[in-house]
Design an enzyme around this catalytic site. Structure first.
Site, short mmCIF file in Angstrom:
data_model
loop_
_atom_site.label_atom_id
_atom_site.label_comp_id
_atom_site.label_asym_id
_atom_site.label_seq_id
_atom_site.Cartn_x
_atom_site.Cartn_y
_atom_site.Cartn_z
N GLU A 193 27.63 18.04 88.26
CA GLU A 193 26.47 18.54 88.98
C GLU A 193 25.34 17.52 89.01
OE1 GLU A 193 28.09 22.14 86.60
OE2 GLU A 193 28.15 19.94 86.52
N ALA A 202 61.45 9.81 80.59
CA ALA A 202 61.92 8.75 81.46
C ALA A 202 63.42 8.90 81.59
CB ALA A 202 61.56 7.38 80.89
N ASP A 216 64.89 5.38 67.57
CA ASP A 216 64.15 4.36 68.32
C ASP A 216 63.00 3.73 67.56
OD1 ASP A 216 65.83 4.97 70.44
OD2 ASP A 216 64.43 6.40 71.32
#
Length: 353
Positions: free
Chosen positions: A56, A157, A203
């Site tokens: 605003e 992914a 991983d």
């Protein structure tokens, strides 16, 4: 009743608000358009970052004196409290607007009450204009207030045939460098990153936000490893001290019927800690458990134009046994990121186990 000019302005305000999606968290995404007394657009703005001017204020500055006697069209009820910035209600009153059109009432008890304050100062207020559009755009911020749990984005992914790893277990890298950089920008926008212990063991990800551009996080998101039996290695990178980490075990959180971490309780505990925005990064088993529990609010999928033909699927055991039970999504955005495609979508309904 909102005029056609006001409806058009609200659509524009929603689009403006979306520009802050990566930079405003933990604040809401808010857009504002100011119309002059004749209904012409004279100012617009959006909230860009925490501590910065609210939508605003930006729009009123853009409008200048033309705002007097005009209308402010805003996606979220103007705040009525002083935080890092002053109340937006005061800015609107001082600007001399005669009318404020609002899409969504503010559910935050700290900031709510703006509509009542504006009305008390003789300003005409209309609430609920294009509410559904504005709520979809700002669901990330609204969800925690309504569900008492964080908003959950599942990021994955995959190859074009839906594989997250090859048959030998290798997964680096399915997508290209630009897609991976985009993921770091996404991580930088959340306050929590969640992964399963299987992903950590396989991983050894660091799970930190390392954006290469202006989206540098003021602090790292909390790393949460869902580890029912406490198998996270002492040498895992998630324990490296570069970001806060919580190894969430079934003993600490509580176990579900399957004996594993109760995900609903986990999210409730995160909410109690003040965590509002979760990026779920896998792997497929944990993602399936989140889907079975109906705890995924948005999907961001990076799809590489590659085929593997075998290997791990991106999603496992989501509770789907027949085509009629398929999890249907509404796509909100499709973008080419380097050589890959990023798809953003929302589940049509949350499915409970």
């Amino acid at each position: 009743m909102a005029t056609e000019a006001e409806l058009t302005a609200m659509r524009r305000a929603v689009a403006l608000a979306a520009r802050g999606a990566l930079t405003t968290p933990p604040n809401p995404d808010v857009g504002c358009v100011v119309l002059d007394a004749a209904g012409r657009v004279v100012g617009e703005g959006w909230h860009e970052r925490p501590g910065g001017p609210h939508a605003e204020v930006v729009a009123l500055r853009s409008a200048g004196d033309a705002a007097r006697g005009g209308t402010a069209v805003v996606t979220l009820e103007p705040c009525d409290h002083t935080g890092r910035t002053g109340p937006c209600t005061s800015a609107l009153i001082e600007a001399g607007v005669r009318r404020v059109v609002i899409a969504v009432a503010d559910p935050n008890p700290v900031a709510a009450g703006g509509a009542a304050t504006l009305r008390a100062h003789g300003i005409d207020v209309e609430l609920g204009v294009l509410q559904d559009d504005a709520e979809r755009m700002n669901a990330r911020w609204l969800t925690p207030f309504r569900t008492r749990r964080p908003f959950v984005v599942w990021k994955f992914a995959a190859t074009l045939d839906g594989r997250s790893a090859a048959a030998d277990g290798t997964s680096r890298w399915i997508t290209g460098a630009q897609a991976r950089a985009d993921v770091h920008r996404l991580r930088a926008s959340v306050d929590t990153v969640v992964a399963g212990v299987g992903t950590v063991v396989a991983d050894d990800p660091q799970l930190t936000a390392r954006p290469a551009d202006e989206h540098v996080p003021p602090g790292q998101p909390l790393r949460v490893v869902v580890d029912s039996d406490g198998r996270t290695p002492a040498t895992a990178r998630v324990r490296d001290g570069s970001a806060p980490t919580w190894i969430a075990t079934a003993d600490e959180v509580g176990a579900g019927a399957d004996g594993r971490v109760d995900l609903a309780k986990l999210l409730s505990m995160l909410d109690e800690r003040g965590q509002r925005y979760v990026l779920l990064e896998g792997g497929p088993t944990l993602a399936g458990a989140f889907w079975r529990a109906g705890l995924v609010d948005r999907v961001v999928g990076y799809v590489a134009p590659a085929l593997l033909g075998a290997g791990d699927a991106v999603l496992a055991c989501a509770g789907v046994t027949t085509i009629g039970e398929a999890i249907r999504l509404d796509v909100s955005d499709v973008a080419v990121v380097g050589g890959d495609i990023r798809i953003t979508a929302t589940p049509r309904e949350h499915r409970k186990a």
